[in-house]
Enzyme design. Structure first.
Site, short mmCIF file in Angstrom:
data_model
loop_
_atom_site.label_atom_id
_atom_site.label_comp_id
_atom_site.label_asym_id
_atom_site.label_seq_id
_atom_site.Cartn_x
_atom_site.Cartn_y
_atom_site.Cartn_z
N LYS A 22 3.17 4.83 -2.03
CA LYS A 22 1.98 4.11 -2.49
C LYS A 22 1.97 3.96 -4.00
O LYS A 22 1.75 2.87 -4.53
CB LYS A 22 0.72 4.84 -2.03
CG LYS A 22 -0.57 4.34 -2.67
CD LYS A 22 -1.74 5.22 -2.28
CE LYS A 22 -3.04 4.73 -2.94
NZ LYS A 22 -3.13 5.18 -4.35
N ASN A 23 2.19 5.05 -4.73
CA ASN A 23 2.08 5.01 -6.18
C ASN A 23 3.18 4.16 -6.82
O ASN A 23 2.99 3.64 -7.91
CB ASN A 23 2.08 6.43 -6.75
CG ASN A 23 0.81 7.18 -6.40
OD1 ASN A 23 -0.21 6.59 -6.09
ND2 ASN A 23 0.88 8.51 -6.42
N ARG A 97 -8.19 0.43 -8.10
CA ARG A 97 -7.76 1.00 -9.37
C ARG A 97 -6.40 0.47 -9.80
O ARG A 97 -6.12 0.28 -10.98
CB ARG A 97 -7.73 2.53 -9.30
CG ARG A 97 -7.39 3.13 -10.65
CD ARG A 97 -7.67 4.60 -10.77
NE ARG A 97 -7.35 5.05 -12.11
CZ ARG A 97 -8.15 4.96 -13.15
NH1 ARG A 97 -9.34 4.43 -13.02
NH2 ARG A 97 -7.78 5.40 -14.35
N ASP A 121 -10.51 6.45 -6.44
CA ASP A 121 -11.11 7.71 -6.01
C ASP A 121 -12.04 8.28 -7.06
O ASP A 121 -11.78 8.18 -8.26
CB ASP A 121 -10.01 8.74 -5.72
CG ASP A 121 -9.29 8.45 -4.42
OD1 ASP A 121 -9.91 7.85 -3.53
OD2 ASP A 121 -8.12 8.83 -4.30
N ASP A 319 -1.43 15.27 -6.63
CA ASP A 319 -1.82 14.68 -5.34
C ASP A 319 -1.56 15.62 -4.17
O ASP A 319 -2.02 15.34 -3.05
CB ASP A 319 -1.07 13.36 -5.11
CG ASP A 319 -1.65 12.22 -5.94
OD1 ASP A 319 -2.77 12.38 -6.44
OD2 ASP A 319 -0.99 11.18 -6.08
N MET A 341 -5.88 18.51 -13.71
CA MET A 341 -6.02 17.14 -14.21
C MET A 341 -7.35 16.48 -13.84
O MET A 341 -7.85 15.64 -14.59
CB MET A 341 -4.87 16.29 -13.69
CG MET A 341 -3.51 16.74 -14.22
SD MET A 341 -2.21 15.58 -13.80
CE MET A 341 -0.76 16.48 -14.38
#
Length: 435
Positions: A22-23, A97, A121, A319, A341
């Site tokens: 996904k990223n 985003r 998110d 993540d 983070m």
């Protein structure tokens, strides 16, 4: 709004193949705007955030052709810059985003762009300063309209420069690299992110004709070129899915083989789960997780309590912190989970406590987990998914729990995990999707 009804306590077995990352997808898809030629991309995950971005690219004038379930062709020859002023663009870009990464390619190729404050998110502050400071150093000028929450950027003459990032932001680095690829002169980015997905982007751009060196390090050099060509690209397996499946196998005492994981790109992810006591075997490019009755958290060499924290790559990805926390609830031993983070990412632990887990939320960033060692099973409850990663963590907890659980707002999970209910049901899970 959809929900999952989950019957817990079932052992799973079989093989599962991770989706495309996904990223990586969000970066790679935006990069098609850098050329007027055809770009073919394989292993695109069918998840909400990616589908939304492809739809947005089509609205901007990109010709989109679906070749197969996971392969697409894109041709950004005729971009409609007037679409930026429409209400439809505002609504679609604000809900995603990943839309922030449209800016680099648009500024680089067309010299201007505008974008609403992007969504995503609610996991804490996710500032965009790194992106805009980088664009400004390249010569762009921007204005943020507080009333409309819109960013207006003019970049009619980007020039290469030295940029020392204040944070090693992955999306920030990706955006600046794409902007610099067509800028005049040489750009140096220090404290750059170096995640495998950023490496993939840089390698793809080089195949398109860019001149990027230092790939895989935190010091990148980009020699601007006048144009970029088309290319073909295959995305990596999603490391977050892989880590999630490792945790799922341990929690449900299941024997699972994770196929084609891209082992060389996983960094310390396998070793981090091994520190929780999870056994695994590497078979070629597959990870085999045997069924385990119990797993014991390691201590440090001096006997002190294990501390697992996230960090920028090549550290442990943030993540997967939620997955580590859930898996630790049924381990033997204690671990301090430190999410550095994002200050809102651990707030889902109240649901786990309601399920019977022993967790002390020390502050917004730290939680101490006292493993139950399966002496007391988690119990099924009704809960709501607050974000992508917490949602899957709660799904894993529910699959291991006694009785039935309900997870509401599973669209959050769908944003990051492709057909997760169907794929896990194929392994023997019992997940029912209901409206």
């Amino acid at each position: 709004m959809a929900s999952f009804k989950i019957t817990g306590g079932l052992k799973l077995s079989g093989e599962i193949t991770p989706q495309g990352a996904k990223n990586e997808a969000l970066q790679i898809l935006c990069a098609v705007l850098l050329t007027s030629e055809t770009v073919t991309i394989h292993k695109i995950p069918n998840i909400i955030d990616v589908v939304k971005l492809i739809d947005l690219l089509g609205d901007l004038g990109v010709e989109v052709k679906k070749l197969s379930e996971e392969s697409y062709q894109f041709k950004a020859e005729n971009i409609d810059l007037e679409f930026f002023g429409t209400k439809e663009y505002t609504q679609k870009a604000a809900s995603l985003r990943g839309s922030i990464m449209l800016l680099g390619p648009l500024l680089s190729r067309f010299g201007k762009a505008m974008i609403p404050k992007p969504g995503g998110d609610k996991i804490g502050r996710r500032r965009l300063d790194t992106h805009f400071i980088g664009f400004e150093k390249l010569g762009a000028k921007f204005l943020f309209d507080n009333k409309s929450s819109f960013y207006h950027i003019d970049a009619s003459a980007l020039k290469g420069t030295y940029i020392h990032l204040d944070e090693a932001s992955v999306t920030g680095t990706a955006n600046i690299v794409m902007a610099a690829s067509l800028a005049e002169g040489k750009t140096t980015i220090y404290n750059a992110a170096c995640e495998p997905y950023l490496q993939q982007l840089c390698k793809m751009l080089n195949r398109m004709g860019a001149k990027i060196t230092g790939i895989g390090s935190n010091l990148l050099h980009i020699e601007g070129v006048s144009e970029l060509k088309g290319t073909e690209h295959t995305m990596l397996p999603d490391m977050i899915e892989i880590g999630s499946f490792i945790g799922l196998a341990a929690m449900t005492q299941s024997e699972i083989t994770i196929k084609n994981v891209g082992l060389e790109h996983l960094g310390i992810i396998p070793d981090t789960f091994k520190r929780l006591g999870i056994k695994m075997e590497f078979r070629g490019d597959d990870i085999f997780i045997p069924s385990q009755q119990s797993y014991e958290i390691e201590t440090f060499i001096d006997g002190s309590i294990m501390n697992i924290a996230d960090a920028i790559w090549p550290g442990f990805t943030p993540d997967l912190i939620s997955i580590v926390l859930v898996v630790a609830t049924q381990a033997k031993g204690t671990v301090l989970v430190h999410q550095k983070m994002f200050e809102s990412r651990l707030f889902f632990v109240d649901k786990l406590i309601d399920m019977g887990a022993q967790i002390i939320l020390c502050d917004p960033h730290r939680a101490t987990v006292i493993g139950l060692n399966r002496q007391i099973n988690l119990r099924g409850i009704s809960m709501t998914s607050p974000d992508i990663r917490a949602g899957v963590s709660l799904l894993i907890a529910a699959l291991s729990a006694d009785g039935e659980s309900t997870i509401h707002n599973v669209e959050q999970i769908d944003r990051g995990y492709q057909n997760i209910d169907k794929r896990l049901n194929a392994l023997g899970a019992k997940i029912e999707r209901v409206d």
